[in-house]
Scaffold this motif. Structure first.
Motif, PDB file in Angstrom:
ATOM      1  N   ARG A  64       0.835  -1.201   0.000  1.00 24.35           N
ATOM      2  CA  ARG A  64       0.000   0.000   0.000  1.00 24.35           C
ATOM      3  C   ARG A  64       0.868   1.248   0.000  1.00 24.35           C
ATOM      4  N   GLU A  65       0.278   2.368  -0.381  1.00 23.71           N
ATOM      5  CA  GLU A  65       0.977   3.647  -0.378  1.00 23.71           C
ATOM      6  C   GLU A  65       0.949   4.245   1.020  1.00 23.71           C
ATOM      7  N   LYS A 270      -9.532   4.028   0.676  1.00 23.22           N
ATOM      8  CA  LYS A 270      -8.838   4.003   1.955  1.00 23.22           C
ATOM      9  C   LYS A 270      -8.034   2.716   2.142  1.00 23.22           C
ATOM     10  N   THR A 273      -4.198   2.867   1.162  1.00 17.39           N
ATOM     11  CA  THR A 273      -3.235   3.704   1.864  1.00 17.39           C
ATOM     12  C   THR A 273      -3.087   3.221   3.305  1.00 17.39           C
TER      13      THR A 273
END
Length: 287
Positions: A64-65, A270, A273
């Protein structure tokens, strides 16, 4: 005159550093990142096999970022079923990687078997790697140890996969990098063997077949030696824009191990991230 002496001094210092570089550094792949850089946030699950006859465990990986231009990868693995009666094993790992250059910044890893729990915290710096190791035996007191490897930069397990997958991966191409997956560095060479087709999700999927060769690096002397715990290893990466590791085989000291993708889930909104760990620094204790 003083300026010339200073210039000569720095030239001599640079020459001594180059002369001290271990011979294996000539093998390293230093090419820039390749064209396959896009890494969509995703969650991938794998089934682990042992000796081609029993399901040995399961593993998952979420990429994930994170804020500040980082990737955060969280992985888990555990032995299951009959294999767990023979070897109880659980592990968790978090890797923080700079998205721009695909360089690791921080790694934390915990693994537990019936004998002990080992926890590693690793700080990847431009010219060295600092590792904190805590060993907690099932019986007895825990111990903490700090080690320094005077070499850098190097990759962790995920960043080297991201670097390799970014390359063109033409037949015969070799990629050699220094990798520290947990607490010790290794010289790791990936060689493109062929293009093959594997079954995945009921469909034929074109893949790139690579062999993996691992050699140990002494963290103090930087001398190279063989890695006898793994005889052979092969990995198949999907030959598409994702460049996803689909299947892995390894002949190791306890037998034949394999891993195969069972599910791929793309993450959005969501779910794509995540935050960073609260503490991403590992420092050597003061003497």
């Amino acid at each position: 005159m003083m300026c010339r002496l200073l210039t000569l001094f720095w030239v001599m210092m640079a020459a001594s550093v180059l002369a001290a570089a271990p011979p294996w550094t000539k093998e390293l792949t230093r090419e820039p990142l390749g064209p396959y850089l896009k890494v969509p946030p995703c969650e991938v699950t794998y089934e682990l096999g042992w000796n081609n006859w029993v399901t040995a465990g399961k593993a998952s990986l979420r990429v994930r970022e994170a804020a500040g231009g980082f990737w955060r990868a969280d992985a888990t693995a555990a032995s299951t079923g009959f294999a767990r009666t023979l070897w109880k094993y659980d592990c968790e790992m978090t890797s923080i990687i700079e998205r721009a250059g695909i360089r690791p910044r921080y790694l934390q890893h915990s693994e537990t078997d019936s004998a002990e729990n080992c926890r590693y915290r690793v700080s990847f710096e431009p010219s060295r790697v600092v590792t904190e190791t805590v060993v907690s035996p099932a019986k007895g007191s825990a111990s903490m140890n700090f080690t320094l490897c005077p070499y850098g930069p190097m990759d962790d397990l995920l960043s080297v996969i991201l670097y390799v997958r970014s390359q063109a991966l033409t037949p015969g191409q070799k990629v050699t990098r220094v990798v520290q997956p947990w607490d010790k560095p290794y010289l790791t060479t990936f060689e493109v063997l062929d293009r093959e087709t594997l079954d995945f999700g009921g469909q034929k999927r074109p893949c790139i077949k690579l062999s993996v060769k691992i050699r140990k690096i002494d963290r103090n002397s930087l001398e190279l030696s063989s890695y006898k715990k793994m005889k052979t290893s092969t990995i198949w990466i999907s030959d598409d824009a994702l460049r996803l590791p689909i299947e892995m085989h390894a002949e190791v000291y306890v037998g034949y191990m394999s891993a195969r993708v069972t599910q791929v889930k793309m993450l959005e909104g969501k779910a794509a991230t995540v935050g960073l760990p609260g503490d991403m620094g590992v420092s050597l204790p003061r003497r």
